[in-house]
Scaffold this active site. Structure first.
Site, PDB file in Angstrom:
ATOM      1  N   TRP A 125     157.026  53.102  77.902  1.00 15.22           N
ATOM      2  CA  TRP A 125     155.724  52.421  77.915  1.00 15.22           C
ATOM      3  C   TRP A 125     155.109  52.499  79.314  1.00 15.22           C
ATOM      4  O   TRP A 125     153.903  52.643  79.469  1.00 15.22           O
ATOM      5  CB  TRP A 125     155.917  50.951  77.512  1.00 15.22           C
ATOM      6  N   HIS A 126     155.969  52.416  80.331  1.00 16.00           N
ATOM      7  CA  HIS A 126     155.455  52.418  81.699  1.00 16.00           C
ATOM      8  C   HIS A 126     154.860  53.760  82.104  1.00 16.00           C
ATOM      9  O   HIS A 126     153.971  53.807  82.948  1.00 16.00           O
ATOM     10  CB  HIS A 126     156.551  52.024  82.695  1.00 16.00           C
ATOM     11  N   GLY A 127     155.355  54.820  81.522  1.00 18.51           N
ATOM     12  CA  GLY A 127     154.775  56.095  81.904  1.00 18.51           C
ATOM     13  C   GLY A 127     155.459  57.260  81.222  1.00 18.51           C
ATOM     14  O   GLY A 127     156.615  57.164  80.805  1.00 18.51           O
TER      15      GLY A 127
END
Lengths: 304, 476
Positions: free
Chosen positions: B325-327
């Site tokens: 989700w963060h990247g």
């Protein structure tokens, strides 16, 4: 709500007072440029980038040429990241100059990079890289205090300089680097950085007839208010070599403009220049004073 | 328009005055004002992506109603998957497409097949992961009959786009935020005053702690090949505080701003570096995301109900997804994986809920055991952060390896000044650890003391604030 607004206002007044006090007492330390927009309109100006910002000292000129021109002269120079000769800079100069000036002195520092076309420039569509930077993003150039400066250029303040005074911009606009190192290794590393930057410019930027034309327009405007001289400041020979590689006929182009306008071009970026640049590009306080004196001699000779 | 900009300093009072003086008598007018301000705020980043935000809002609003009114379970499912598909589709295209294409190409290249797939040259719309998760939670809650759909489009749009949380959260829930938007809000002095304190503390965390650490961190990570191990250690510790100051600072400003408008947002941070184990850390770090994954992924996957193996599997999944989700980079996935590995022993030995209270709750200072626990937890998270910060797994691995090379230790070549700011941060937060934020001074009776603290924090910001034009979490 009344209590909230009152307390908030009191706190805001505290905050504003602190900032005002710091600016009043230390503006030359906390922002290199704030003073340029709080000083009054001027009779005489030094224009250019960091080379003239550091290297041409108004106090020397005021002493030497006081009888010849409307002084004091003010150093309205910025940095290579912010200015080039063009319409935006000219507009700012028009705002900074006292309209009644008739016998002013205008020293324009020129070199290839302040007359180059940069990646962001799109002259046909009136897009200039410098639009968003000082002094071009300022409407008010002589207002004290200057709230517009806060809103547009707040990030240029560094209040910690109140404690650690690395450099000082004097009231006449000249920047003195008061904490200059004498370590030649450090100075050489600065020179290397400049060389790397200029080599990068050399690959990315282009020579520009458009900017030359705007320099011409700036000269034409300033001639209405007094004497204009063009100066190429002393440089380390390795830097001169890069500049010549980028713009081979720079000196002859500038000479042509000077002749067409009946003004003088003083080129100090020659191999026999007696001045020493601490980082290859800029002059320190002592060298700057020597250079400004030499420049005054040249201007005096020209004037006589 | 970032929170620590002059544009925001102008924008916020204007909206505040209009909200409490012009629109104060009508909830509808207040909400319209919030919506217009929020869209203006978002458009100031890039007006083109405003259309995407509006589209996502209309989609979830419409499918929410359609799901609720569906005559059959099949139709309900259709609208549900349509919303989920489009929402995740946008996220996939903007955030993950190039990653998948790149990884697939690399894999084929490993087999000797050279390919040249079409990649997208787009910028990631700011806040897309946050508002997509907002919308998803709303749609999922309706699907599982936990809430009814919101019929008022303005109210729903404010729920998705409320400007304090729009670009980097906290990730709100309809059950928490929507009722606040629906009811009339009147000015509450204590809430607003504490909101301002929270904003001030958030600014300190961001511009003094995070941005000063960032200067050193950037230098260290850029020159990690030539830096010695002590310098790398300092770089890693500073990054742990950079990301905390940056994101928790942002969250404090967001929560404080919302409180100025009479809205309470979900708490996102609860002094995570005072955690005694990783499980506690994750109950205190980015709480709105952790609980989102818990409620919408971990529990639907079976949570801890299916025995130990199921619990281990589900824990691994939520941490890996959280990393992703963060990247779109393997570094984030490994960061998630590392945290999963840290927490698994606690899960297996049922120690993950051992530290649910506040550390040293009834004393001024922690015990030696607690200090050691906090240091160990911090060390583990710091190692994981190295993967989070590095551009490639290779770089991160080299960094970690060098950290453990005791022969490469020497005098650190880094500015150590940020330690002073970190000390101030930890000192203040330690004594405020039972409160909602570091500058919650509601229990301090002396007004002179309170104002001295405000001015002190302001002066720290003024004199020692570094500048950056963004927050780390805006990229997510």
């Amino acid at each position: 709500m009344k209590k909230f607004i009152t307390k908030l206002l009191v706190f805001s007044i505290f905050v504003v007072c602190i900032i005002m006090l710091l600016l009043w007492r230390y503006s030359g330390y906390v922002n290199e440029f704030y003073g340029k927009f709080t000083s009054p309109k001027q009779y005489s100006l030094i224009l250019g980038d960091s080379r003239s910002f550091q290297g041409i000292q108004p106090s020397v000129i005021n002493k030497r040429l006081d009888n010849d021109f409307q002084t004091p002269i003010y150093n309205y120079s910025f940095t290579i990241e912010q200015v080039s000769y063009g319409e935006p800079f000219l507009e700012s100069i028009k705002k900074k100059i006292d309209p009644d000036t008739k016998n002013g002195l205008f020293i324009l520092s020129v070199h290839p990079w302040v007359l180059a076309k940069r990646e962001k420039d799109d002259f046909e569509n009136n897009v200039f890289f410098e639009d968003e930077f000082l002094p071009n993003n300022m409407h008010f150039t002589s207002m004290n205090p200057n709230p517009e400066f806060f809103f547009r250029n707040f990030e240029t303040f560094h209040f910690k300089s109140v404690f650690r005074k690395l450099s000082q911009v004097h009231e006449d606009g000249w920047m003195e680097d008061s904490n200059m190192t004498t370590d030649t290794a450090v100075q050489n590393s600065w020179k290397k950085k400049w060389l790397a930057s200029y080599n990068k410019f050399n690959n990315k930027w282009e020579t520009s007839d458009y900017r030359l034309a705007k320099l011409n327009k700036t000269i034409e405007f300033l001639k209405n208010h007094g004497t204009v001289v063009l100066v190429r400041m002393p440089l380390d020979k390795t830097i001169v070599a890069v500049e010549e590689k980028f713009w081979k006929d720079f000196d002859s182009d500038i000479t042509t403009i000077a002749k067409a306008n009946g003004i003088r071009y003083f080129n100090y970026a020659r191999s026999n220049s007696p001045f020493v640049n601490y980082d290859g590009v800029h002059l320190n306080k002592e060298q700057g004073a020597l250079f400004t004196n030499a420049l005054c001699d040249s201007i005096k000779k020209y004037k006589d | 328009m970032v929170f620590n900009s002059f544009e925001f300093l102008l924008f916020l009072p204007i909206v505040f005055v209009l909200y409490w003086f012009v629109a104060k008598n009508s909830t509808k007018h207040q909400n319209i004002l919030l919506l217009v301000s929020s869209y203006f705020f978002y458009a100031s980043w890039d007006y083109r992506f405003l259309f995407l935000l509006v589209f996502s809002t209309v989609l979830d609003y419409y499918t929410g109603i359609q799901m609720f009114e569906a005559k059959t379970q099949r139709m309900k499912k259709f609208w549900f998957w349509l919303s989920i598909g489009i929402n995740l589709g946008f996220l996939g295209v903007f955030k993950y497409y190039n990653f998948f294409v790149g990884s697939f190409q690399e894999m084929l290249s490993g087999f000797g097949v050279e390919t040249d797939f079409w990649t997208l040259n787009v910028i990631l719309p700011v806040g897309i992961s946050f508002y997509t998760f907002h919308g998803l939670s709303y749609v999922i809650d309706i699907y599982y009959d936990k809430i009814k759909p919101e019929r008022n489009f303005i109210d729903y749009s404010v729920f998705v786009s409320f400007f304090p949380l729009l670009v980097a959260g906290p990730i709100e829930r309809a059950t928490h935020l929507l009722p606040q938007i629906q009811r009339h809000r009147s000015f509450d002095y204590n809430k607003a005053a504490d909101g301002l304190r929270q904003i001030l503390w958030g600014l300190f965390m961001k511009v003094v702690v995070a941005d000063n650490c960032a200067i050193v961190v950037n230098k260290v990570f850029e020159n990690q090949e030539t830096a010695n191990s002590s310098t790398l250690l300092i770089g890693a510790v500073f990054f742990a505080f950079q990301i905390y100051g940056d994101f928790s600072g942002y969250s404090n400003i967001a929560l404080g701003t919302a409180r100025l408008f009479g809205v309470e947002l979900l708490r996102n941070f609860a002094f995570p570096y005072f955690s005694r184990d990783i499980a506690e850390f994750w109950r205190r770090w980015h709480i709105s995301l952790s609980t989102w994954f818990r409620d919408y992924l971990y529990i639907p996957l079976g949570g801890s109900k299916g025995g130990l193996w199921m619990q281990v599997r589900n824990t691994m999944i939520i941490f890996l997804v959280s990393g992703f989700w963060h990247g779109a980079n393997w570094t984030f996935i490994i960061w998630g994986g590392l945290n999963a590995l840290y927490i698994l022993p606690l899960v297996i030995f049922k120690l993950n809920r051992k530290n649910t209270n506040i550390v040293a709750e009834n004393s001024w200072f922690p015990s030696i055991k607690e200090i050691l626990q906090m240091i160990l937890t911090f060390a583990l998270t710091t190692i994981a952060w190295i993967f989070f910060r590095s551009l490639t797994v290779k770089e991160a691995w080299a960094y970690v390896k060098k950290l453990f090379d005791y022969t490469a230790y020497g005098f650190p070549d880094a500015d150590l000044k940020p330690f002073l700011f970190i000390f101030i941060l930890l000192f203040v937060e330690w004594f405020r650890r039972k409160k909602q934020h570091g500058l919650e001074l509601s229990d301090v009776n002396s007004q002179i003391f309170r104002w001295t603290v405000y001015l002190g924090v302001f002066l720290l910001i003024l004199f020692f604030g570094a500048s950056s034009d963004s927050f780390i979490y805006f990229q997510f």
